[in-house]
Design a protein around this motif. Structure first.
Motif, mmCIF file in Angstrom:
data_model
loop_
_atom_site.group_PDB
_atom_site.id
_atom_site.type_symbol
_atom_site.label_atom_id
_atom_site.label_comp_id
_atom_site.label_asym_id
_atom_site.label_seq_id
_atom_site.Cartn_x
_atom_site.Cartn_y
_atom_site.Cartn_z
ATOM 1 N N ASN A 92 11.255 -13.831 16.641
ATOM 2 C CA ASN A 92 10.064 -13.936 15.781
ATOM 3 C C ASN A 92 8.802 -14.306 16.558
ATOM 4 N N TRP A 150 3.614 -15.467 16.828
ATOM 5 C CA TRP A 150 4.508 -15.317 15.682
ATOM 6 C C TRP A 150 4.321 -13.910 15.105
ATOM 7 N N ASN A 151 5.434 -13.266 14.732
ATOM 8 C CA ASN A 151 5.325 -11.911 14.195
ATOM 9 C C ASN A 151 5.872 -11.785 12.779
ATOM 10 N N GLY A 152 6.054 -12.945 12.099
ATOM 11 C CA GLY A 152 6.567 -12.928 10.737
ATOM 12 C C GLY A 152 5.464 -12.865 9.696
ATOM 13 N N ALA A 153 5.757 -13.423 8.508
ATOM 14 C CA ALA A 153 4.808 -13.409 7.395
ATOM 15 C C ALA A 153 3.494 -14.082 7.770
ATOM 16 N N TRP A 154 2.377 -13.432 7.434
ATOM 17 C CA TRP A 154 1.014 -13.900 7.676
ATOM 18 C C TRP A 154 0.609 -13.826 9.149
ATOM 19 N N SER A 155 1.408 -13.156 9.974
ATOM 20 C CA SER A 155 0.995 -12.908 11.363
ATOM 21 C C SER A 155 -0.130 -11.888 11.362
ATOM 22 N N SER A 188 0.634 -8.623 9.567
ATOM 23 C CA SER A 188 1.394 -8.733 8.324
ATOM 24 C C SER A 188 0.671 -8.032 7.170
ATOM 25 N N MET A 190 0.568 -18.730 9.829
ATOM 26 C CA MET A 190 1.870 -18.698 9.184
ATOM 27 C C MET A 190 1.815 -19.613 7.963
ATOM 28 N N ASP A 238 6.982 -21.657 6.644
ATOM 29 C CA ASP A 238 7.456 -21.119 7.927
ATOM 30 C C ASP A 238 7.113 -22.063 9.077
ATOM 31 N N ASN A 267 9.944 -23.549 11.602
ATOM 32 C CA ASN A 267 9.980 -23.115 12.997
ATOM 33 C C ASN A 267 9.488 -24.138 14.005
#
Length: 508
Positions: free
Chosen positions: A257, A294-299, A302, A327, A331, A335
């Motif tokens: 992530n 970070w490459n998840g939600a809200w990155s 996104s 993020m 999250d 994390n």
């Protein structure tokens, strides 16, 4: 020697009228070097300063040869020998100015620098503004840090370690900008060498930059509304950093992530957006590497950003590859392991304008054989530890009913005098809080007072760290705070700071 009496000393009055040394106005001259005198001498003699207290050789980089560096390749160069037009600052100081060097694991320091760049007043304290490579340049620069209760002035020359003409530690993305490298060198001098900066806690540098109020929270183990506290801290111009847990294998493993294990980051902002009509609390984080996000939600990429207003997108979203990302608070908590917040004033701790915070600071010591009694289970000696009395006042309903139930912050810091940071050995330290019965007026509570008496509060556990703290609630009454090392007869100096919530009394 008998144990010391209980002492009361206000933080604001800790310096006597005769001795103001150690304040920002009159900092302690680190290693007895006076910046003004040294600079004047260099200008008069038309020479550039060479620091004989932090020589441009291997002793200042890696005296124990712990880093994977070929020291024979290193050349110490002044900025004017690296670029044609060196500048201390290009345009203005920014968190995007620099990237961490490859040879030194000091992300904890650089994450704190990232936070420092947001607060010009604090930056000007650390790096006095009247310095440049201009007309009166003499190869000498000064910085100020807060160390164990006193401000110190640190003088350096501007010779920097390079290989093939490139800086080997922190370096600016703008080739002729040198404030990050000089700030790092000044802190390396305080630590003993560059290698002595390897590995550490964000809180250490945050405190050394501010001399402020520090709070620390393990993200998964607190009932405090952390996002609201972070929001208040941001509005109060606090410096914030966070860290991830160590991985099962080597440090700095990059997870799928994008989060790096065993790494320190800067918290650069908190913000609430409306996403399809629902509020979402966001945290913005910066990787001191200057890359890796970070490459998840809200990155950055996104699709969730398509569900917020154009104004919020314009304010928050950035597609730049700069190590900074957003993020959700959920999250963030999942994390990251912990967050450190450091602010000049403790008032951000409470959301009510009807409350204020008062502070008191004590300097004392544990001395083997007299005042180093060890933890509470050492029944025969625990009572010999220094003891500090505190009174919790009853607050009016408006002040007591704020969003923040906690009304006391206790901070305990070991004071070290070893020149080299890597040689400092922290004892496991902690503190215990006991209720004082109304009928007891003792100045020094004896061993029998602690028999079969459990503390009503205590630091989470005895931790082998420079600094421990706890933010908690006590009912109105009188209490005894006893700081101690884990084992008896462990000698060390310490600083105990107590912050109390009280009512605001305005004059008519």
């Amino acid at each position: 020697m008998p144990p010391p009496r209980l002492n009361h000393q206000n933080l604001r009055n800790e310096s006597t009228a005769k001795d103001k040394t150690g304040t920002l106005d009159i900092p302690v001259k680190f290693l007895d070097q006076d910046y003004q005198e040294l600079r004047k001498s260099c200008i008069t003699n038309k020479k550039r300063f060479v620091d004989d207290k932090f020589l441009p050789d291997s002793s200042s980089i890696d005296p124990k040869k712990k880093l994977k560096l070929d020291l024979d390749q290193i050349k110490w160069l002044r900025p004017s020998n690296i670029v044609a037009d060196p500048q201390l600052i290009v345009k203005e100081v920014s968190r995007f100015d620099y990237s961490q060097g490859s040879y030194l694991g000091n992300c904890w320091f650089l994450a704190s620098v990232g936070a420092l760049t947001f607060q010009k007043d604090i930056m000007d304290q650390v790096m006095p503004a009247d310095q440049s490579f201009g007309k009166y340049y003499a190869g000498i620069f000064q910085f100020r840090f807060w160390r164990f209760g006193k401000w110190i002035e640190v003088v350096i020359d501007d010779k920097l370690p390079t290989i093939n003409g490139k800086l080997i530690f922190v370096h600016s993305k703008t080739s002729n900008e040198f404030w990050p490298a000089l700030l790092e060198k000044a802190y390396a001098k305080v630590c003993g060498s560059y290698a002595d900066m390897h590995a550490g806690s964000v809180s250490e540098a945050l405190l050394d930059f501010t001399g402020g109020v520090h709070v620390y929270f393990k993200l998964k183990k607190t009932s405090t509304d952390l996002w609201s506290l972070m929001d208040r801290a941001a509005k109060a111009k606090a410096l914030m950093g966070c860290s991830t847990s160590q991985g099962d294998t080597s440090a700095n493993t990059v997870l799928p992530n994008g989060i790096v294990q065993g790494h320190a980051y800067t918290v650069t902002e908190v913000f609430e957006v409306a996403c399809q009509g629902e509020p979402v609390r966001l945290v913005r984080v910066l990787n001191p590497w200057g890359k890796g996000e970070w490459n998840g939600a809200w990155s950055d990429k996104s699709s969730l950003w398509n569900n917020v207003s154009e104004s919020d997108q314009s304010k928050c979203r950035s597609l730049a590859i700069d190590g900074e990302f957003w993020m959700s608070m959920e999250d963030f908590t999942e994390n990251f392991r912990a967050i450190d917040i450091c602010c000049l004033s403790p008032d951000f701790l409470d959301s009510s304008s009807k409350c204020r915070w008062t502070s008191t600071c004590y300097y004392s010591s544990w001395d083997a054989g007299t005042t180093a009694g060890g933890r509470p289970s050492n029944k025969e000696t625990f009572w010999t530890n220094p003891q500090f009395r505190v009174r919790i006042e009853e607050l009016d309903e408006e002040c007591a009913s704020g969003q923040c139930p906690e009304n006391i912050l206790v901070s305990l810091m070991q004071i070290h005098e070893n020149r080299y940071r890597s040689l400092v050995s922290n004892y496991a330290i902690g503190f215990s809080v006991f209720v004082i019965p109304l009928e007891m007026k003792d100045e020094k509570f004896p061993a029998k007072f602690f028999y079969n008496k459990r503390p009503v509060e205590a630091s989470e556990k005895f931790t082998q760290a420079r600094h421990v703290m706890k933010f908690f609630k006590l009912e109105p009454g009188e209490y005894l705070i006893v700081p101690s090392t884990f084992n008896p007869n462990e000698s060390a100096k310490f600083m105990l700071s107590i912050f109390l919530r009280s009512e605001t009394h305005r004059r008519n």
